[in-house]
Design an enzyme around this catalytic site. Sequence first.
Site, short mmCIF file in Angstrom:
data_model
loop_
_atom_site.label_atom_id
_atom_site.label_comp_id
_atom_site.label_asym_id
_atom_site.label_seq_id
_atom_site.Cartn_x
_atom_site.Cartn_y
_atom_site.Cartn_z
N TYR A 1 42.62 44.34 51.15
CA TYR A 1 43.92 44.40 50.51
C TYR A 1 45.01 43.77 51.37
O TYR A 1 45.06 44.01 52.58
CB TYR A 1 44.30 45.85 50.21
CG TYR A 1 43.53 46.47 49.07
CD1 TYR A 1 42.74 45.68 48.22
CD2 TYR A 1 43.60 47.83 48.82
CE1 TYR A 1 42.04 46.24 47.17
CE2 TYR A 1 42.90 48.39 47.76
CZ TYR A 1 42.12 47.59 46.94
OH TYR A 1 41.43 48.15 45.89
N ILE B 1 32.52 42.24 49.15
CA ILE B 1 33.98 42.27 49.25
C ILE B 1 34.57 42.84 47.96
O ILE B 1 34.20 42.44 46.87
CB ILE B 1 34.55 40.84 49.45
CG1 ILE B 1 34.10 40.27 50.81
CG2 ILE B 1 36.07 40.82 49.32
CD1 ILE B 1 34.70 40.96 52.02
N LYS B 2 35.49 43.78 48.14
CA LYS B 2 36.25 44.29 47.00
C LYS B 2 37.66 43.73 47.07
O LYS B 2 38.31 43.81 48.11
CB LYS B 2 36.31 45.81 46.99
CG LYS B 2 37.04 46.34 45.75
CD LYS B 2 37.76 47.65 46.02
CE LYS B 2 38.54 48.06 44.77
NZ LYS B 2 39.36 49.26 44.98
N GLN B 3 38.13 43.17 45.96
CA GLN B 3 39.46 42.55 45.94
C GLN B 3 40.12 42.75 44.58
O GLN B 3 39.44 42.84 43.56
CB GLN B 3 39.35 41.05 46.24
CG GLN B 3 40.66 40.30 46.36
CD GLN B 3 41.57 40.89 47.41
OE1 GLN B 3 42.43 41.73 47.10
NE2 GLN B 3 41.40 40.46 48.66
#
Length: 352
Positions: free
Chosen positions: A203, A238-240
């Site tokens: 983030y 990856i979390k975005q």
Amino acid sequence: MKTIEEIRQKLGEDADYLLDHTCEKIPKEKITVPGPGTPENFINSDRNTRVLGSISRLYDHGTLGNTGYLNILPIDQGIEHTAAISFYKNPDYFDPENIVKLAIEGGCNGVASTFGVLGLHARKYAHRIPFIVKINHNELLTYPNNYDQILYGNIKEAWNMGATAVGATIYFGSEESSRQIQEIANAFEEAHQLGMATILWCYARNSAFQTNEADYHTSADITGQANHLGVTIKADIIKQKLPETNFGFKNIKFGKFSDEMYESLTTDHPIDLCRLQVANCFMGKIGLINSGGGSQGESDLVEAVKTAVINKRAGGSGLIMGRKAFQRPLKEGVELLRSVQEVYLEKNITVA
């Protein structure tokens, strides 16, 4: 199973715009496209055999098992957003067991939550669905709020409860980011040594990223660079947030940028913007999962399907969606999760 026609109906006037688009700036042939062999992207890496097993377990579980796509249920909002505001619409989720049950009923690849939530029912459920233990959080009881991700436990605790993976957040761009990068890089290395996979919430966070003209926290260039830093510290997934704009570096006037950079890599089409995020994840060799965002009520189902279509067509690896699912009755939450999964199962929705 919903048909492509039913998905088109949900997309409404955006159907052709999203389903018929072709990415020309970074073409499909340049990226690693998700598929049944996705875990094999790590075969030549330095991840040990137990990590490879954990990555495979995540990708092989649930409704999307063995497709190369992920649908993960994340519920750590009890800390991140405060429990009362998160659960007042459905107080059942004050009970941690209901969080795990929703992930299982919804056919998710895994459930991501806190040490406390997952630890309380680990003996009953850790063998039934992959646990992803979120090791750090921002808490909102400090006054005034200081917005810092701090560790809530250690990697050995997650391993002891039978976790398949650990997750963490870094606020890239914040005053605390240097410390967070070092903390999580070390934590991820320990997790890999013990055989667990790693997922990073990448983030952007800085008050300067929001101007009178736009909020660049979700700018494709800034979030893309956050992704690139995330894969550099060896996140396996990856979390975005889905990109909503671009030109963050240019308009805020920081970092390194050029007009040619923007012209050659992307357009203003949402799938092209997301493709830039995928490119920053080593051209798709590290899976990108986009977040489902907050609950807006009646529009949640349509917005979730739209986000899934953008992510899939961009070359992403799935969605990680919590509030849209748990801030409603169990049956409706399961239906919403299934609707997202149907986008990834629909063969007529291809990578652009």
